[in-house]
Design an enzyme around this catalytic site. Structure first.
Site, short mmCIF file in Angstrom:
data_model
loop_
_atom_site.label_atom_id
_atom_site.label_comp_id
_atom_site.label_asym_id
_atom_site.label_seq_id
_atom_site.Cartn_x
_atom_site.Cartn_y
_atom_site.Cartn_z
CG ASP A 1 -59.11 4.26 -36.71
OD1 ASP A 1 -58.95 5.10 -35.80
OD2 ASP A 1 -59.45 4.57 -37.87
CD GLU B 1 -61.89 5.58 -32.69
OE1 GLU B 1 -61.80 6.80 -32.61
OE2 GLU B 1 -61.95 5.00 -33.80
C1 GLC Z 1 -60.30 7.38 -35.55
C2 GLC Z 1 -59.01 8.04 -35.14
C3 GLC Z 1 -58.97 9.40 -35.73
C4 GLC Z 1 -59.02 9.28 -37.23
C5 GLC Z 1 -60.23 8.49 -37.67
C6 GLC Z 1 -60.13 8.08 -39.10
O1 GLC Z 1 -61.41 7.96 -35.01
O2 GLC Z 1 -58.91 8.06 -33.75
O3 GLC Z 1 -57.83 10.11 -35.35
O4 GLC Z 1 -59.06 10.54 -37.83
O5 GLC Z 1 -60.37 7.30 -36.93
O6 GLC Z 1 -59.18 7.06 -39.25
#
Ligand code: GLC
Length: 584
Positions: free
Chosen positions: A227, A288
Protein backbone atom coordinates in the site's frame (compact mmCIF):
# COMPACT_ATOMS: atom_id res chain seq x y z
CA UNK A 1 -5.17 -23.34 -51.94
CA UNK A 2 -6.32 -21.34 -48.95
CA UNK A 3 -2.85 -19.97 -48.56
CA UNK A 4 -2.92 -18.60 -52.05
CA UNK A 5 -6.32 -17.03 -51.66
CA UNK A 6 -5.73 -15.53 -48.24
CA UNK A 7 -3.18 -12.80 -47.88
CA UNK A 8 -2.42 -11.03 -44.58
CA UNK A 9 -5.20 -8.59 -43.91
CA UNK A 10 -3.09 -5.79 -42.47
CA UNK A 11 -1.48 -2.92 -44.27
CA UNK A 12 1.21 -2.55 -41.64
CA UNK A 13 2.39 -4.24 -38.53
CA UNK A 14 4.55 -2.61 -35.89
CA UNK A 15 6.17 -4.86 -33.28
CA UNK A 16 5.84 -3.67 -29.68
CA UNK A 17 6.65 -6.57 -27.43
CA UNK A 18 8.12 -10.06 -27.91
CA UNK A 19 6.55 -13.24 -26.59
CA UNK A 20 8.25 -14.86 -23.64
CA UNK A 21 8.87 -18.41 -22.57
CA UNK A 22 9.09 -17.24 -18.96
CA UNK A 23 5.52 -17.95 -17.90
CA UNK A 24 6.05 -17.87 -14.13
CA UNK A 25 2.70 -17.26 -12.50
CA UNK A 26 3.32 -13.68 -11.53
CA UNK A 27 4.22 -12.79 -15.11
CA UNK A 28 1.00 -14.08 -16.59
CA UNK A 29 -1.63 -14.26 -13.86
CA UNK A 30 -5.10 -12.86 -13.65
CA UNK A 31 -5.42 -11.59 -10.08
CA UNK A 32 -8.84 -10.97 -8.58
CA UNK A 33 -9.10 -8.34 -5.86
CA UNK A 34 -11.30 -9.35 -2.97
CA UNK A 35 -12.45 -6.46 -0.81
CA UNK A 36 -13.23 -8.49 2.30
CA UNK A 37 -15.81 -6.13 3.81
CA UNK A 38 -17.97 -6.49 0.73
CA UNK A 39 -17.36 -9.94 -0.72
CA UNK A 40 -19.44 -12.35 1.38
CA UNK A 41 -20.68 -12.21 4.96
CA UNK A 42 -20.93 -15.54 6.81
CA UNK A 43 -21.98 -14.43 10.28
CA UNK A 44 -24.77 -12.04 9.43
CA UNK A 45 -23.33 -8.81 10.82
CA UNK A 46 -23.49 -7.13 7.42
CA UNK A 47 -19.71 -7.01 6.95
CA UNK A 48 -17.97 -9.58 4.80
CA UNK A 49 -15.50 -11.93 6.46
CA UNK A 50 -12.88 -14.62 5.88
CA UNK A 51 -15.23 -17.62 6.23
CA UNK A 52 -17.47 -15.86 3.72
CA UNK A 53 -14.55 -15.65 1.31
CA UNK A 54 -13.64 -19.31 1.87
CA UNK A 55 -17.18 -20.37 1.08
CA UNK A 56 -17.15 -18.43 -2.19
CA UNK A 57 -13.69 -19.33 -3.48
CA UNK A 58 -15.27 -21.86 -5.82
CA UNK A 59 -16.76 -18.91 -7.68
CA UNK A 60 -13.28 -17.55 -8.34
CA UNK A 61 -11.94 -20.92 -9.42
CA UNK A 62 -14.90 -21.34 -11.77
CA UNK A 63 -14.37 -17.84 -13.13
CA UNK A 64 -10.85 -18.91 -14.04
CA UNK A 65 -8.57 -16.48 -12.21
CA UNK A 66 -5.13 -17.51 -10.99
CA UNK A 67 -4.75 -15.55 -7.80
CA UNK A 68 -6.63 -13.54 -5.23
CA UNK A 69 -5.49 -10.31 -3.60
CA UNK A 70 -7.20 -9.53 -0.32
CA UNK A 71 -7.50 -5.96 0.92
CA UNK A 72 -6.70 -5.67 4.66
CA UNK A 73 -8.43 -7.90 7.20
CA UNK A 74 -6.10 -7.03 10.09
CA UNK A 75 -7.09 -5.66 13.48
CA UNK A 76 -8.25 -2.12 12.85
CA UNK A 77 -10.77 0.45 14.05
CA UNK A 78 -11.85 0.52 10.38
CA UNK A 79 -11.54 4.26 10.02
CA UNK A 80 -10.19 3.75 6.50
CA UNK A 81 -11.90 0.39 5.93
CA UNK A 82 -8.95 -1.53 7.35
CA UNK A 83 -6.15 0.50 5.74
CA UNK A 84 -5.60 1.76 9.28
CA UNK A 85 -3.91 -1.25 10.84
CA UNK A 86 -3.67 -1.58 14.62
CA UNK A 87 -2.03 -5.01 14.64
CA UNK A 88 -0.35 -6.34 11.51
CA UNK A 89 -0.22 -9.90 12.79
CA UNK A 90 -3.84 -10.38 13.82
CA UNK A 91 -7.20 -10.72 12.12
CA UNK A 92 -9.87 -8.23 13.10
CA UNK A 93 -12.77 -10.00 14.83
CA UNK A 94 -15.12 -8.51 12.25
CA UNK A 95 -13.35 -10.67 9.64
CA UNK A 96 -12.76 -13.77 11.80
CA UNK A 97 -9.65 -15.31 13.29
CA UNK A 98 -6.19 -16.40 12.24
CA UNK A 99 -7.57 -19.94 12.03
CA UNK A 100 -10.17 -18.63 9.56
CA UNK A 101 -7.33 -17.10 7.57
CA UNK A 102 -5.44 -20.39 7.51
CA UNK A 103 -8.57 -22.22 6.39
CA UNK A 104 -9.16 -19.67 3.63
CA UNK A 105 -5.56 -19.99 2.44
CA UNK A 106 -5.69 -23.78 2.47
CA UNK A 107 -8.91 -23.81 0.47
CA UNK A 108 -7.53 -21.32 -2.04
CA UNK A 109 -4.39 -23.36 -2.51
CA UNK A 110 -6.44 -26.54 -2.86
CA UNK A 111 -8.32 -24.83 -5.69
CA UNK A 112 -5.04 -23.78 -7.32
CA UNK A 113 -5.46 -20.11 -6.40
CA UNK A 114 -2.53 -18.09 -5.07
CA UNK A 115 -3.17 -15.57 -2.32
CA UNK A 116 -1.68 -12.09 -2.08
CA UNK A 117 -2.33 -10.03 1.04
CA UNK A 118 -2.08 -6.30 1.61
CA UNK A 119 0.70 -4.78 3.65
CA UNK A 120 0.25 -1.19 4.81
CA UNK A 121 3.68 0.18 5.72
CA UNK A 122 3.28 3.93 5.24
CA UNK A 123 1.19 4.44 8.36
CA UNK A 124 -0.52 2.59 11.18
CA UNK A 125 -3.79 3.14 12.97
CA UNK A 126 -3.73 5.57 15.87
CA UNK A 127 -4.79 2.53 17.90
CA UNK A 128 -1.54 0.70 17.14
CA UNK A 129 0.41 0.04 20.36
CA UNK A 130 3.35 1.97 18.95
CA UNK A 131 1.30 5.12 18.44
CA UNK A 132 -0.32 4.90 21.85
CA UNK A 133 3.12 4.63 23.39
CA UNK A 134 4.32 7.54 21.29
CA UNK A 135 1.52 9.73 22.61
CA UNK A 136 2.31 8.76 26.19
CA UNK A 137 6.03 9.42 25.74
CA UNK A 138 7.75 12.83 25.67
CA UNK A 139 9.02 14.70 22.61
CA UNK A 140 12.36 13.32 21.49
CA UNK A 141 11.69 9.84 22.93
CA UNK A 142 12.41 6.60 21.06
CA UNK A 143 8.65 5.91 21.09
CA UNK A 144 8.01 9.09 19.10
CA UNK A 145 10.88 8.34 16.74
CA UNK A 146 8.86 5.58 15.08
CA UNK A 147 6.50 8.22 13.69
CA UNK A 148 7.02 11.65 12.17
CA UNK A 149 6.61 13.97 15.15
CA UNK A 150 7.85 17.55 14.79
CA UNK A 151 7.59 20.80 16.70
CA UNK A 152 5.19 23.27 15.16
CA UNK A 153 6.12 26.56 13.55
CA UNK A 154 5.09 30.03 14.61
CA UNK A 155 4.43 31.40 18.09
CA UNK A 156 4.27 28.57 20.61
CA UNK A 157 4.57 26.02 17.80
CA UNK A 158 0.91 26.57 16.96
CA UNK A 159 1.36 26.21 13.19
CA UNK A 160 1.91 22.83 11.46
CA UNK A 161 5.57 22.00 10.74
CA UNK A 162 4.98 22.38 6.99
CA UNK A 163 2.16 23.07 4.54
CA UNK A 164 1.43 19.52 3.38
CA UNK A 165 -2.17 18.55 2.83
CA UNK A 166 -3.76 15.19 3.58
CA UNK A 167 -4.78 13.17 0.53
CA UNK A 168 -8.23 12.90 2.10
CA UNK A 169 -8.42 16.68 2.58
CA UNK A 170 -7.36 19.08 5.34
CA UNK A 171 -3.87 19.48 6.79
CA UNK A 172 -1.49 16.51 6.90
CA UNK A 173 -0.54 17.33 10.50
CA UNK A 174 -2.37 16.99 13.79
CA UNK A 175 -1.21 18.51 17.05
CA UNK A 176 -1.13 16.35 20.15
CA UNK A 177 -1.61 17.19 23.78
CA UNK A 178 1.53 16.25 25.67
CA UNK A 179 1.20 13.83 28.59
CA UNK A 180 0.93 16.85 30.94
CA UNK A 181 -1.99 18.21 28.91
CA UNK A 182 -0.11 21.11 27.31
CA UNK A 183 -0.40 21.60 23.53
CA UNK A 184 2.55 19.80 22.09
CA UNK A 185 4.14 18.41 18.94
CA UNK A 186 2.53 17.64 15.64
CA UNK A 187 2.50 14.29 13.81
CA UNK A 188 2.33 13.70 10.10
CA UNK A 189 -0.50 11.80 8.41
CA UNK A 190 -0.68 11.76 4.63
CA UNK A 191 -4.13 10.22 4.98
CA UNK A 192 -6.62 10.42 7.87
CA UNK A 193 -5.58 11.91 11.21
CA UNK A 194 -6.09 8.42 12.59
CA UNK A 195 -3.42 7.06 10.20
CA UNK A 196 -0.10 8.44 11.52
CA UNK A 197 2.85 8.04 9.11
CA UNK A 198 5.74 5.89 10.23
CA UNK A 199 9.32 7.13 10.07
CA UNK A 200 11.12 4.78 7.71
CA UNK A 201 14.53 6.22 8.53
CA UNK A 202 14.14 4.38 11.85
CA UNK A 203 15.71 0.87 11.70
CA UNK A 204 13.13 -0.37 14.21
CA UNK A 205 10.38 0.33 11.68
CA UNK A 206 12.29 -1.54 8.99
CA UNK A 207 12.90 -4.55 11.23
CA UNK A 208 9.30 -4.65 12.33
CA UNK A 209 7.94 -4.80 8.79
CA UNK A 210 10.38 -7.44 7.64
CA UNK A 211 9.14 -9.45 10.56
CA UNK A 212 5.52 -8.83 9.55
CA UNK A 213 6.34 -10.08 6.04
CA UNK A 214 7.87 -13.22 7.53
CA UNK A 215 4.83 -13.76 9.72
CA UNK A 216 2.55 -14.02 6.68
CA UNK A 217 5.10 -15.78 4.48
CA UNK A 218 5.43 -18.43 7.18
CA UNK A 219 1.67 -18.91 7.03
CA UNK A 220 2.01 -19.54 3.30
CA UNK A 221 0.90 -16.38 1.50
CA UNK A 222 2.11 -16.00 -2.07
CA UNK A 223 2.85 -12.32 -1.88
CA UNK A 224 2.02 -8.79 -0.83
CA UNK A 225 0.35 -5.81 -2.40
CA UNK A 226 2.27 -2.90 -0.92
CA UNK A 227 0.00 0.00 0.00
CA UNK A 228 1.23 3.52 -0.90
CA UNK A 229 4.56 2.00 -1.89
CA UNK A 230 5.84 5.37 -3.10
CA UNK A 231 5.17 7.16 0.18
CA UNK A 232 7.34 5.58 2.85
CA UNK A 233 10.32 7.90 2.62
CA UNK A 234 9.90 11.68 2.74
CA UNK A 235 12.37 14.27 1.46
CA UNK A 236 14.92 15.39 4.04
CA UNK A 237 13.78 18.38 6.03
CA UNK A 238 10.12 17.88 5.00
CA UNK A 239 10.14 20.98 2.79
CA UNK A 240 6.97 22.94 2.08
CA UNK A 241 5.26 22.06 -1.17
CA UNK A 242 2.52 23.91 -2.99
CA UNK A 243 1.28 21.08 -5.21
CA UNK A 244 -1.78 19.02 -4.45
CA UNK A 245 -1.43 15.59 -2.98
CA UNK A 246 -3.64 13.15 -4.78
CA UNK A 247 -4.11 9.49 -5.28
CA UNK A 248 -6.16 8.68 -8.32
CA UNK A 249 -5.04 11.57 -10.49
CA UNK A 250 -1.49 11.27 -9.25
CA UNK A 251 -0.69 11.38 -12.93
CA UNK A 252 -1.34 15.11 -13.13
CA UNK A 253 0.89 16.65 -10.52
CA UNK A 254 -0.01 14.76 -7.43
CA UNK A 255 2.77 12.26 -7.12
CA UNK A 256 5.83 14.37 -7.49
CA UNK A 257 5.94 16.14 -4.16
CA UNK A 258 8.51 15.64 -1.40
CA UNK A 259 6.32 13.00 0.24
CA UNK A 260 6.41 10.63 -2.72
CA UNK A 261 8.77 8.58 -4.84
CA UNK A 262 11.94 9.41 -2.95
CA UNK A 263 15.04 7.40 -3.80
CA UNK A 264 15.13 5.82 -0.34
CA UNK A 265 12.06 3.67 -0.94
CA UNK A 266 13.96 1.45 -3.35
CA UNK A 267 16.41 0.25 -0.78
CA UNK A 268 13.50 -0.87 1.39
CA UNK A 269 12.06 -2.97 -1.42
CA UNK A 270 15.42 -4.49 -2.23
CA UNK A 271 15.64 -5.78 1.31
CA UNK A 272 12.02 -6.98 1.21
CA UNK A 273 12.80 -8.81 -2.01
CA UNK A 274 15.65 -10.58 -0.25
CA UNK A 275 13.23 -11.67 2.48
CA UNK A 276 10.80 -13.07 -0.10
CA UNK A 277 13.54 -14.77 -2.06
CA UNK A 278 14.64 -16.61 1.07
CA UNK A 279 11.32 -18.50 0.92
CA UNK A 280 10.51 -21.39 -1.39
CA UNK A 281 8.01 -20.82 -4.17
CA UNK A 282 7.49 -17.69 -6.19
CA UNK A 283 6.40 -15.09 -3.63
CA UNK A 284 5.75 -11.65 -5.01
CA UNK A 285 5.64 -7.95 -4.20
CA UNK A 286 3.19 -5.66 -6.00
CA UNK A 287 3.58 -1.89 -5.78
CA UNK A 288 0.64 0.42 -5.36
CA UNK A 289 2.33 3.63 -6.47
CA UNK A 290 0.32 6.44 -8.06
CA UNK A 291 3.11 8.05 -10.05
CA UNK A 292 3.05 10.46 -12.93
CA UNK A 293 5.06 8.43 -15.38
CA UNK A 294 5.41 4.86 -16.44
CA UNK A 295 9.18 5.13 -16.31
CA UNK A 296 9.09 6.19 -12.64
CA UNK A 297 6.74 3.30 -11.92
CA UNK A 298 9.06 0.87 -13.69
CA UNK A 299 11.81 1.75 -11.22
CA UNK A 300 9.85 -0.19 -8.57
CA UNK A 301 10.11 -3.38 -10.61
CA UNK A 302 13.77 -3.27 -11.53
CA UNK A 303 15.70 -6.49 -10.97
CA UNK A 304 16.00 -7.15 -7.25
CA UNK A 305 13.01 -4.98 -6.32
CA UNK A 306 9.31 -5.72 -6.66
CA UNK A 307 7.74 -8.10 -9.15
CA UNK A 308 4.85 -5.99 -10.35
CA UNK A 309 3.48 -2.46 -10.10
CA UNK A 310 -0.09 -1.46 -10.83
CA UNK A 311 -0.44 0.22 -14.18
CA UNK A 312 -2.58 3.19 -13.20
CA UNK A 313 -1.73 4.93 -16.46
CA UNK A 314 -3.85 2.31 -18.22
CA UNK A 315 -6.67 2.74 -15.72
CA UNK A 316 -6.72 6.51 -16.09
CA UNK A 317 -6.62 6.60 -19.89
CA UNK A 318 -9.75 8.11 -21.44
CA UNK A 319 -11.97 6.31 -23.93
CA UNK A 320 -9.90 7.37 -26.90
CA UNK A 321 -8.26 5.11 -29.45
CA UNK A 322 -5.03 7.08 -29.86
CA UNK A 323 -4.49 7.44 -26.10
CA UNK A 324 -5.39 3.81 -25.53
CA UNK A 325 -2.90 2.59 -28.14
CA UNK A 326 -0.21 4.89 -26.80
CA UNK A 327 -0.55 3.78 -23.20
CA UNK A 328 -0.33 0.15 -24.22
CA UNK A 329 2.86 0.77 -26.20
CA UNK A 330 4.37 2.93 -23.46
CA UNK A 331 3.46 0.46 -20.72
CA UNK A 332 5.12 -2.44 -22.46
CA UNK A 333 8.17 -0.37 -23.34
CA UNK A 334 8.61 0.80 -19.73
CA UNK A 335 8.32 -2.63 -18.18
CA UNK A 336 10.28 -4.40 -20.92
CA UNK A 337 13.13 -1.97 -20.26
CA UNK A 338 13.49 -3.41 -16.76
CA UNK A 339 12.51 -6.99 -17.58
CA UNK A 340 9.28 -6.91 -15.56
CA UNK A 341 5.81 -7.98 -16.62
CA UNK A 342 3.36 -5.23 -17.43
CA UNK A 343 0.18 -5.15 -15.40
CA UNK A 344 -3.23 -3.98 -16.54
CA UNK A 345 -6.05 -2.76 -14.33
CA UNK A 346 -9.32 -0.93 -14.88
CA UNK A 347 -11.01 -0.88 -11.48
CA UNK A 348 -10.21 -1.19 -7.79
CA UNK A 349 -11.57 -0.13 -4.39
CA UNK A 350 -10.27 3.44 -4.78
CA UNK A 351 -11.77 4.49 -8.11
CA UNK A 352 -15.17 4.80 -9.73
CA UNK A 353 -15.91 1.45 -11.38
CA UNK A 354 -15.02 1.44 -15.06
CA UNK A 355 -18.59 0.46 -15.96
CA UNK A 356 -19.63 3.88 -14.71
CA UNK A 357 -16.53 5.94 -15.49
CA UNK A 358 -16.80 5.04 -19.16
CA UNK A 359 -20.46 6.05 -19.26
CA UNK A 360 -19.75 9.69 -18.39
CA UNK A 361 -19.91 12.36 -21.06
CA UNK A 362 -16.24 12.92 -20.46
CA UNK A 363 -15.18 9.31 -20.36
CA UNK A 364 -11.73 10.29 -19.26
CA UNK A 365 -12.62 12.21 -16.16
CA UNK A 366 -11.70 10.63 -12.86
CA UNK A 367 -14.30 11.84 -10.40
CA UNK A 368 -13.65 11.12 -6.74
CA UNK A 369 -16.92 9.33 -6.40
CA UNK A 370 -20.24 10.29 -7.97
CA UNK A 371 -23.23 11.66 -6.03
CA UNK A 372 -26.89 11.69 -6.99
CA UNK A 373 -26.68 15.40 -7.81
CA UNK A 374 -23.71 14.90 -10.14
CA UNK A 375 -23.96 13.90 -13.80
CA UNK A 376 -25.17 10.31 -13.83
CA UNK A 377 -23.32 7.90 -16.10
CA UNK A 378 -25.11 6.36 -19.07
CA UNK A 379 -25.35 2.84 -17.62
CA UNK A 380 -25.83 1.04 -20.91
CA UNK A 381 -23.02 2.84 -22.70
CA UNK A 382 -20.74 2.47 -19.68
CA UNK A 383 -21.30 -1.26 -19.44
CA UNK A 384 -20.83 -1.70 -23.15
CA UNK A 385 -17.51 0.16 -23.14
CA UNK A 386 -16.43 -1.54 -19.92
CA UNK A 387 -16.93 -4.96 -21.46
CA UNK A 388 -14.95 -3.84 -24.50
CA UNK A 389 -12.19 -2.39 -22.32
CA UNK A 390 -11.96 -5.57 -20.26
CA UNK A 391 -11.85 -7.78 -23.31
CA UNK A 392 -8.96 -5.73 -24.63
CA UNK A 393 -7.20 -5.86 -21.27
CA UNK A 394 -7.46 -9.63 -21.08
CA UNK A 395 -5.76 -9.96 -24.46
CA UNK A 396 -2.70 -7.96 -23.47
CA UNK A 397 0.53 -9.70 -22.50
CA UNK A 398 1.30 -9.55 -18.80
CA UNK A 399 -0.77 -9.58 -15.64
CA UNK A 400 -4.39 -8.48 -15.36
CA UNK A 401 -6.06 -7.31 -12.16
CA UNK A 402 -9.81 -7.61 -11.73
CA UNK A 403 -11.81 -5.94 -8.97
CA UNK A 404 -14.59 -7.92 -7.36
CA UNK A 405 -17.94 -7.42 -9.01
CA UNK A 406 -16.61 -6.32 -12.36
CA UNK A 407 -17.25 -9.84 -13.61
CA UNK A 408 -20.92 -9.08 -12.90
CA UNK A 409 -20.77 -5.75 -14.73
CA UNK A 410 -21.55 -3.99 -11.46
CA UNK A 411 -21.96 -0.25 -11.76
CA UNK A 412 -20.77 2.27 -9.23
CA UNK A 413 -23.53 3.21 -6.80
CA UNK A 414 -23.91 6.80 -7.92
CA UNK A 415 -27.02 7.59 -5.89
CA UNK A 416 -26.01 6.48 -2.41
CA UNK A 417 -27.53 8.41 0.47
CA UNK A 418 -24.93 10.71 1.91
CA UNK A 419 -25.88 9.44 5.39
CA UNK A 420 -24.69 5.98 4.39
CA UNK A 421 -21.21 7.12 3.39
CA UNK A 422 -18.24 5.91 5.40
CA UNK A 423 -15.14 6.89 3.44
CA UNK A 424 -12.90 9.28 5.41
CA UNK A 425 -12.35 11.19 2.16
CA UNK A 426 -16.04 12.18 2.25
CA UNK A 427 -15.74 13.51 5.79
CA UNK A 428 -12.31 15.14 5.54
CA UNK A 429 -13.18 16.91 2.30
CA UNK A 430 -16.31 18.28 3.95
CA UNK A 431 -18.43 16.48 1.36
CA UNK A 432 -16.48 17.97 -1.54
CA UNK A 433 -15.51 14.45 -2.60
CA UNK A 434 -18.19 11.77 -2.59
CA UNK A 435 -15.42 9.31 -1.88
CA UNK A 436 -15.01 5.65 -2.65
CA UNK A 437 -18.05 4.02 -1.05
CA UNK A 438 -19.84 3.75 -4.40
CA UNK A 439 -17.42 1.09 -5.63
CA UNK A 440 -17.37 -0.79 -2.33
CA UNK A 441 -20.98 -1.90 -2.09
CA UNK A 442 -21.41 -5.58 -1.08
CA UNK A 443 -21.71 -8.06 -3.94
CA UNK A 444 -25.01 -9.49 -5.18
CA UNK A 445 -24.77 -13.28 -5.37
CA UNK A 446 -28.42 -14.19 -5.83
CA UNK A 447 -31.17 -11.86 -6.98
CA UNK A 448 -33.99 -13.07 -4.78
CA UNK A 449 -32.32 -13.46 -1.40
CA UNK A 450 -32.04 -10.75 1.26
CA UNK A 451 -29.06 -8.47 0.49
CA UNK A 452 -28.86 -10.50 -2.71
CA UNK A 453 -27.16 -13.34 -0.90
CA UNK A 454 -24.38 -11.20 0.57
CA UNK A 455 -25.37 -11.89 4.18
CA UNK A 456 -27.67 -14.50 5.73
CA UNK A 457 -29.46 -11.78 7.71
CA UNK A 458 -29.83 -9.43 4.76
CA UNK A 459 -27.65 -6.82 6.44
CA UNK A 460 -25.16 -4.88 4.39
CA UNK A 461 -22.71 -2.28 5.73
CA UNK A 462 -23.39 -0.15 2.66
CA UNK A 463 -26.85 -0.34 1.09
CA UNK A 464 -27.12 -2.14 -2.24
CA UNK A 465 -28.83 -0.13 -5.00
CA UNK A 466 -31.87 -1.64 -6.76
CA UNK A 467 -29.86 -2.26 -9.94
CA UNK A 468 -27.82 -4.93 -8.14
CA UNK A 469 -30.64 -7.48 -8.48
CA UNK A 470 -30.20 -7.74 -12.22
CA UNK A 471 -26.44 -8.07 -11.85
CA UNK A 472 -26.57 -10.95 -9.34
CA UNK A 473 -24.40 -13.92 -10.15
CA UNK A 474 -27.30 -16.36 -10.24
CA UNK A 475 -29.09 -14.46 -12.98
CA UNK A 476 -25.94 -14.37 -15.13
CA UNK A 477 -24.41 -17.79 -14.68
CA UNK A 478 -24.97 -19.93 -17.77
CA UNK A 479 -26.65 -17.06 -19.60
CA UNK A 480 -25.03 -16.44 -22.99
CA UNK A 481 -24.07 -12.81 -23.41
CA UNK A 482 -24.01 -12.06 -19.68
CA UNK A 483 -21.02 -10.18 -18.38
CA UNK A 484 -20.14 -13.09 -16.12
CA UNK A 485 -20.05 -15.52 -19.05
CA UNK A 486 -18.04 -13.02 -21.09
CA UNK A 487 -15.39 -12.86 -18.36
CA UNK A 488 -15.36 -16.61 -17.86
CA UNK A 489 -14.96 -17.38 -21.52
CA UNK A 490 -12.38 -14.65 -22.07
CA UNK A 491 -10.30 -15.96 -19.17
CA UNK A 492 -10.45 -19.51 -20.54
CA UNK A 493 -9.45 -18.34 -24.02
CA UNK A 494 -6.67 -16.13 -22.66
CA UNK A 495 -5.21 -19.19 -20.99
CA UNK A 496 -5.76 -21.50 -23.95
CA UNK A 497 -4.23 -19.06 -26.43
CA UNK A 498 -1.37 -18.19 -24.05
CA UNK A 499 -1.97 -14.51 -24.56
CA UNK A 500 -0.40 -13.53 -21.23
CA UNK A 501 3.03 -14.69 -22.40
CA UNK A 502 2.36 -13.60 -25.97
CA UNK A 503 3.74 -10.95 -28.23
CA UNK A 504 2.18 -7.66 -29.21
CA UNK A 505 2.11 -5.89 -32.54
CA UNK A 506 0.25 -2.78 -33.56
CA UNK A 507 -1.73 -3.49 -36.68
CA UNK A 508 -3.30 -1.29 -39.29
CA UNK A 509 -6.22 -2.74 -41.14
CA UNK A 510 -7.34 -1.39 -44.52
CA UNK A 511 -10.11 1.14 -44.11
CA UNK A 512 -9.80 1.34 -40.31
CA UNK A 513 -8.57 4.70 -39.07
CA UNK A 514 -6.29 4.81 -36.06
CA UNK A 515 -8.41 7.39 -34.28
CA UNK A 516 -11.45 5.12 -34.38
CA UNK A 517 -10.11 1.76 -33.42
CA UNK A 518 -7.14 0.07 -31.77
CA UNK A 519 -6.01 -3.05 -33.58
CA UNK A 520 -3.46 -5.29 -31.92
CA UNK A 521 -2.09 -8.72 -32.60
CA UNK A 522 -1.10 -11.03 -29.77
CA UNK A 523 0.47 -14.20 -31.15
CA UNK A 524 -1.92 -14.91 -34.00
CA UNK A 525 -5.00 -13.31 -32.49
CA UNK A 526 -6.19 -9.95 -33.76
CA UNK A 527 -7.69 -7.84 -30.99
CA UNK A 528 -9.85 -5.04 -32.32
CA UNK A 529 -11.40 -2.36 -30.11
CA UNK A 530 -13.65 0.16 -31.82
CA UNK A 531 -13.85 3.36 -29.80
CA UNK A 532 -15.89 5.66 -31.99
CA UNK A 533 -16.89 6.52 -35.52
CA UNK A 534 -18.60 4.32 -38.07
CA UNK A 535 -18.90 0.53 -37.72
CA UNK A 536 -15.67 -1.24 -38.66
CA UNK A 537 -15.67 -4.13 -41.15
CA UNK A 538 -12.93 -6.65 -40.58
CA UNK A 539 -11.22 -8.20 -43.57
CA UNK A 540 -13.06 -11.13 -45.05
CA UNK A 541 -12.03 -14.51 -43.75
CA UNK A 542 -11.49 -13.56 -40.10
CA UNK A 543 -12.89 -16.04 -37.61
CA UNK A 544 -14.51 -14.68 -34.47
CA UNK A 545 -13.20 -16.07 -31.17
CA UNK A 546 -15.06 -13.84 -28.75
CA UNK A 547 -16.62 -10.39 -28.74
CA UNK A 548 -17.66 -8.06 -25.95
CA UNK A 549 -21.07 -7.58 -27.55
CA UNK A 550 -22.89 -8.87 -30.56
CA UNK A 551 -20.99 -8.77 -33.84
CA UNK A 552 -22.83 -9.04 -37.13
CA UNK A 553 -21.73 -10.19 -40.57
CA UNK A 554 -22.30 -8.00 -43.58
CA UNK A 555 -23.44 -9.26 -46.98
CA UNK A 556 -19.86 -10.00 -48.00
CA UNK A 557 -19.31 -12.16 -44.94
CA UNK A 558 -17.13 -9.66 -43.08
CA UNK A 559 -17.50 -9.20 -39.35
CA UNK A 560 -18.78 -5.73 -38.46
CA UNK A 561 -17.97 -4.11 -35.12
CA UNK A 562 -19.90 -1.12 -33.89
CA UNK A 563 -18.24 1.44 -31.56
CA UNK A 564 -17.90 0.16 -28.03
CA UNK A 565 -16.94 -3.34 -29.06
CA UNK A 566 -13.82 -5.45 -28.74
CA UNK A 567 -13.41 -8.68 -30.67
CA UNK A 568 -10.70 -11.31 -30.75
CA UNK A 569 -10.48 -12.85 -34.18
CA UNK A 570 -8.23 -15.18 -36.04
CA UNK A 571 -7.07 -13.62 -39.29
CA UNK A 572 -7.50 -15.47 -42.58
CA UNK A 573 -5.62 -18.73 -42.44
CA UNK A 574 -2.51 -17.76 -44.42
CA UNK A 575 -1.79 -14.98 -42.00
CA UNK A 576 -1.83 -17.23 -38.95
CA UNK A 577 1.91 -17.51 -38.62
CA UNK A 578 3.01 -17.80 -35.02
CA UNK A 579 5.69 -15.39 -33.97
CA UNK A 580 9.31 -16.29 -34.13
CA UNK A 581 10.32 -13.41 -31.84
CA UNK A 582 10.61 -14.74 -28.32
CA UNK A 583 12.71 -13.81 -25.36
CA UNK A 584 13.69 -16.33 -22.73
C1 GLC B 1 -4.14 3.05 -0.55
C2 GLC B 1 -5.42 2.25 -0.47
C3 GLC B 1 -6.52 3.15 -0.05
C4 GLC B 1 -6.20 3.73 1.29
C5 GLC B 1 -4.85 4.42 1.28
C6 GLC B 1 -4.36 4.71 2.66
O1 GLC B 1 -4.15 3.98 -1.56
O2 GLC B 1 -5.66 1.62 -1.69
O3 GLC B 1 -7.74 2.48 -0.01
O4 GLC B 1 -7.17 4.64 1.69
O5 GLC B 1 -3.86 3.62 0.68
O6 GLC B 1 -3.96 3.53 3.29
Amino acid sequence: MDALLDSPPWTSLFPVHPATTDARWWRTAVVYQVYPRSFADSDGDGVGDLPGITARLDHLAALGVDAVWLSPFYTSPQVDAGYDVADHRAVDPVFGTLADFDAMLARAHALGLRVIVDVVPNHTSDEHTWFRRALAAPAGSPERARYVFRDGRGPGGSEPPNNWRSIFGGPAWTRVAEPDGAPGQWYLHLFDARQPDLDWTNPEVRDEFEDVLRFWLDRGVDGFRVDVAHGLVKADGLPDWDGTTAMVEGGADGATGPMFDQEGVHEIYRSWRAVLDSYPGDRVLVAEAWLDSLSRTARYVRPGEMHQAFNFAYLTTPWDADRNRQVIVDSLAASDAVGAPTTWVLSNHDVVRHTSRLGLTDAGSLPKGIRALDEQPDAELGLRRARAATLQMLALPGVAYLYQGEELGLPEDTAMDDEARQDPAWFRSGGFEAGRDGCRVPLPWSAAEPSHGFSPTGRSWLPQPPSFARHALDVQRGVPGSTYELYRRALALRRHLQLASGSLDLVELPGVTTSEAVVLRNREVLVVTVHRGAPVSLPAGCDLLIASDEVVQDGAGSLVLVPGTTAWVLPPRAARVPHARTTG
